[in-house]
Design an enzyme around this catalytic site. Structure first.
Site: not given
Length: 374
Positions: A148, A301, A303, A305, A91, A273, A120, A268, A270, A146, A38, A174, A246
């Site tokens: 929805y 946002d 990737g 690292r 989030p 996803r 979130s 973004s 997401h 954040q 997930y 979002t 977002k």
């Protein structure tokens, strides 16, 4: 009001942690297969998921030498607020899937490192407890919420009132996920939320669809309640907090957002996803910066690292970045201690990258920091 407490047994860092990627193996060992799928999976063939990371790797830096960098720092201003580091935590829902302290541990770690956090709406810890944890440090970064869109104005008004009362500083709507993506990895693993993990700030509300024969669950059931520009206007009218969107990727949408009085955008996809084969955020970012102009706040946002990724993002036009999955790996591996250590590693790497590229402050980072083949 009592200060929220972490689990009394703080975890030690695993051996051999030198960078954010090193948290991944111990995190996977501590999580269930379903939770791992997930939190780490993407949509469909996960092309966008991989592209996000590959794009930052593909950008090359151009060092500068012999510059006077004494007194340099990583501070900047975003929405009138000073950031000690141009990084916020993205989030991510249901963080108690990774560790029993969930978002509470993350908030304490972020506060201790002076890093901002976006909570979130689907957090598994109450928004008031997270706000108290962020308040535990005077130098904590900004705390945003954040959300929805929910097609229940009364519930939305109540939620906004709770967020404002808890002293959150901005709202993040979002907009790129009115429906879930086709997450094959998640479905193969048979993911279901455990009984003790839920979106506590949503009061257990679940949308019940009533469809006539032959109607589409998506187009007739879900999409009539999805956000439109009218809901953006509603949120701005019903909250005093600045509103960011977002998930905007098209220049026309970015222009509309600016015209609607939105305070900023988060570039973004997401985390790969929702819709697979979207461009990487590193590709989207310069196009959107050129569209909205130099002064409009843009974050990115997907990737991130390394500290070099932060510098590259700023060189492409971002005001700040959002760190996602790596801090959840650190949470799973070592709780609050792990998240704090991950943020310290990222700060150190960013400072090194700035110094070696000849940047005394964040304001010095621009496209000249990137290698351009002549």
């Amino acid at each position: 009001m009592a200060t929220p407490l972490l689990h009394p047994l703080l975890q030690a860092l695993p051996d051999g942690i030198a960078n954010l990627a090193d948290f991944e193996a111990p995190a996977k060992a501590r999580m269930t297969e379903q939770a791992w799928a997930y939190l780490n999976g993407g949509a469909a063939d996960e092309i966008t998921l991989r592209a996000n990371r590959a794009a930052w790797d593909g950008l090359l830096l151009q060092p500068r030498v012999l510059r006077d960098l004494a007194g340099g720092h990583t501070r900047s201003i975003l929405l009138g607020r000073e950031l000690s580091l141009p990084v916020l935590l993205a989030p991510i829902a249901y963080q108690r899937l990774a560790h029993q302290d969930g978002e509470l541990a993350v908030a304490y770690a972020a506060a201790a490192q002076g890093v901002g956090m976006v909570l979130s709406a689907q957090a598994s810890v109450g928004l008031d407890a997270v706000a108290q944890a962020m308040d535990s440090e005077a130098e904590a970064g900004p705390l945003w919420f954040q959300l929805y869109w929910r097609p229940d104005p009364g519930f939305m008004r109540e939620l906004l009132q709770r967020v404002e009362a808890a002293r959150y500083e901005a709202l993040v709507l979002t907009v790129d996920a009115p429906v879930h993506g086709a997450r094959d990895r998640e479905r193969r693993a048979g993911f279901e939320l455990p009984a003790d993990v839920r979106a506590v700030n949503l009061g257990g509300r679940k949308q019940v669809l009533q469809l006539a024969a032959g109607q589409s669950t998506l187009f007739d059931g879900l999409m009539p309640g999805a956000a439109t520009w009218a809901q953006v206007e509603w949120l701005r009218a019903h909250s005093r907090l600045p509103l960011l969107l977002k998930g905007v990727s098209h220049p026309a949408d970015a222009l509309e957002a600016r015209q609607q009085g939105v305070a900023g955008l988060i570039v973004s996809n997401h985390g790969g996803r929702t819709l697979d084969t979207l461009p990487s955020t590193a590709l989207m970012l310069p196009r959107l910066r050129a569209t909205v102009g130099a002064e409009f706040p843009l974050l990115v946002d997907g990737g991130i690292r390394r500290g070099t990724d932060v510098l590259k993002a700023l060189a492409l036009g971002a005001n700040a970045v959002l760190l996602g999955r790596p801090y959840v790996h650190a949470l799973a591996a070592a709780g609050a201690v792990g998240v704090a250590h991950a943020l310290r590693l990222l700060r150190d790497e960013f400072e090194i990258a700035m110094a070696l590229c000849g940047c005394k402050t964040v304001a010095d980072i621009d496209s000249d920091c990137l290698w351009h083949a002549r």
